[in-house]
Write a protein that holds these residues in place. Sequence first.
Motif, mmCIF file in Angstrom:
data_model
loop_
_atom_site.group_PDB
_atom_site.id
_atom_site.type_symbol
_atom_site.label_atom_id
_atom_site.label_comp_id
_atom_site.label_asym_id
_atom_site.label_seq_id
_atom_site.Cartn_x
_atom_site.Cartn_y
_atom_site.Cartn_z
ATOM 1 N N ILE A 1 10.873 37.548 -16.121
ATOM 2 C CA ILE A 1 9.982 36.821 -17.273
ATOM 3 C C ILE A 1 10.562 35.740 -17.689
ATOM 4 O O ILE A 1 9.545 34.686 -18.020
ATOM 5 N N TYR B 1 5.472 40.530 -23.109
ATOM 6 C CA TYR B 1 6.428 39.929 -23.009
ATOM 7 C C TYR B 1 6.581 38.277 -23.181
ATOM 8 O O TYR B 1 7.353 37.719 -24.013
ATOM 9 N N LEU B 2 5.731 37.890 -22.465
ATOM 10 C CA LEU B 2 5.506 36.450 -22.299
ATOM 11 C C LEU B 2 4.852 35.776 -23.756
ATOM 12 O O LEU B 2 5.297 34.794 -24.234
ATOM 13 N N SER C 1 9.838 31.619 -10.533
ATOM 14 C CA SER C 1 9.320 33.051 -10.850
ATOM 15 C C SER C 1 8.859 33.555 -9.213
ATOM 16 O O SER C 1 8.176 32.708 -8.552
ATOM 17 N N GLN D 1 3.417 41.733 -17.377
ATOM 18 C CA GLN D 1 4.593 41.345 -18.322
ATOM 19 C C GLN D 1 3.993 40.453 -19.533
ATOM 20 O O GLN D 1 4.796 39.868 -20.014
#
Length: 620
Positions: A373, A340-341, A330, A337
């Motif tokens: 992500i 989302y993680l 990444s 984010q």
Amino acid sequence: MQADNHIVGHEDRGLGIKVLVEGTTPTVEYVSQPNILYLYIHYIYLSVVAIHGLDGHRERTWTAENDTLWLRDLLPHKLPHARIIVYGYDACTEVGPLGTRQTLFDHGENFIVRLALERAATSTTTRPIIFIAHSLGGIILKCALIHANQCHATHLAHHRQILQSTHGILFIGTPHQGAEIALSASRLLKILPLNGNTTHPLLKHLESNSEMLSIQLSLSNGISTGLFTKFLYEEYPTVLHNGTSEMIVPKSSAVVPGTTNAESIGLHKSHNEMVKFGCHGDEDFNTVATMLYIIHTGSMSLFVIKTTHLNNSMVDAENGGLSYKRKLLSSPRFTGQDSYLDQLSKFFTFDEVTISPKHLLLFGMGGIGKTQICLRFAEQCDNNKIYWRIFWLDATTKETLETSFSNIAKTDSAAKLLGIEKTGDDVLAWLSEQGSRCLLIFDNADGMTDEVTHYLPMAHNMDLLITSRNPELRQFVTRAIDVQVMTEEDALMLLRKAAEKEEDTTSLTYGLLQGIAKILGLLPLALDVAGAAIRTGLCTVADYSAIYSKNQPAILGGVHRSYRGASQYDQTVFGALNISYDQIEHKCYEATQDALFILKMLGFFHHQNITEKIFQQAAE
């Protein structure tokens, strides 16, 4: 209107699926040994599914004279975590005016449909199954599994999943052997209370030289590969209505010689009594229960043995667990984010005791950060040794996906050692055999849905994470997450990192960067490109907004034909990229012209084939 007295409900007739025992919740077990990284025991949960034979009953077939239904009353003491299910179908061989005309294959397909529906409704779709089939119920089971074997990822995948979840079968008094089936059927007729001749479709299929049975025998031979199969046969004859006695399904018919991973044993009972056990002390009950336990724990042992072997001798030390693209990392400027993680972590985590393969879709417009992500999540999983392998695959087209699978076969040390073929189906088959838990990431699956769904892994040990602009893929996964634009705070932080303005805390710079973030729609890709332009001196923070605004009319007016009618997202990202390109183009240095030439040439390359190594070699 009064109902006919002879019409009874399905419950009274013992038809359909019935859960006798739900099973207790097991404790999660972790194993830590040298060279083994966090082994998780997948096979704690289990479903035991029993199906009766001709003129049998969903519960009475398994009930002894003392009213002990051993599947409910005895077996849970041996397999406390097992979910125990019985299935009943209309097996009456006398055809009345309202009797069923179902064939063996009809019964088999009905069985698989009802079982699949029950597993879907109870979120147990990939729980391991051990089937127990008595007498001709074994033939119906084989019909069901033949049907499941003919399904695939885009055609009744939930039916095929039952076959893939099947770990073992106990065939108890089932006639398997060709012409012996017809002989056993004729013997069965002698113990059935029939009045005169019957034209029942079930019995028609059991006649000598039955074409259906020949086809079934040939089709079912390949299905048993990879299963634990037990053949149990009767040791005592059955007393017939005329006072004589006869072996209904002799050993020669109940056992299929040469079956892989199979063994046979006799039970000290006659045909009808061999599935009725009255107490824990019954030797035959203990034989059956031990076989079920061995199949159950044998699967667990197989998992540990394979994982131990692979971790000792096959894991590529350079690649670690993130195979085969370990260098895909990444961005060092990855920002925010976290929500989302967290969702990914909770969905794929071991904290929830489940053996189901988990399929999740991250969808949203391009450049919104889906790939980043996934890369960060893959790194977290790799660092925590959650998976034996994490495979990154380019799902842009069917061709790129096949190339990615081919790369796995060519570069993964375990696959190379075993000589795995290079097609996607071969690689998926190999992974399903390992038992070790792995994660497949299908990136950029933006094309036709069938290009992706053909490769959806169905094995219990393969989780799947998909990134796509196509929300239609939601119907093929367990869960879908709609990725939205960044928060204004995170977007500003990303832009400051990309522009290397984190130390500049003046209100003027902060305000200018905030304005840039807003005009770029808070899109991560556009923000990263803009930050790079500022960081490399192509333009200043103060100039960027004015330059972007100056370029907008040309983009919106269709000067660039490729972007006529483009979405707001495409216009925003193109605008950010175009600023960088224009600023380089306006510089009159020879190096900048070379850079533009190289950039145009790389436009013909696939993005994953543009590596740092190319530039390193060119500079040497």
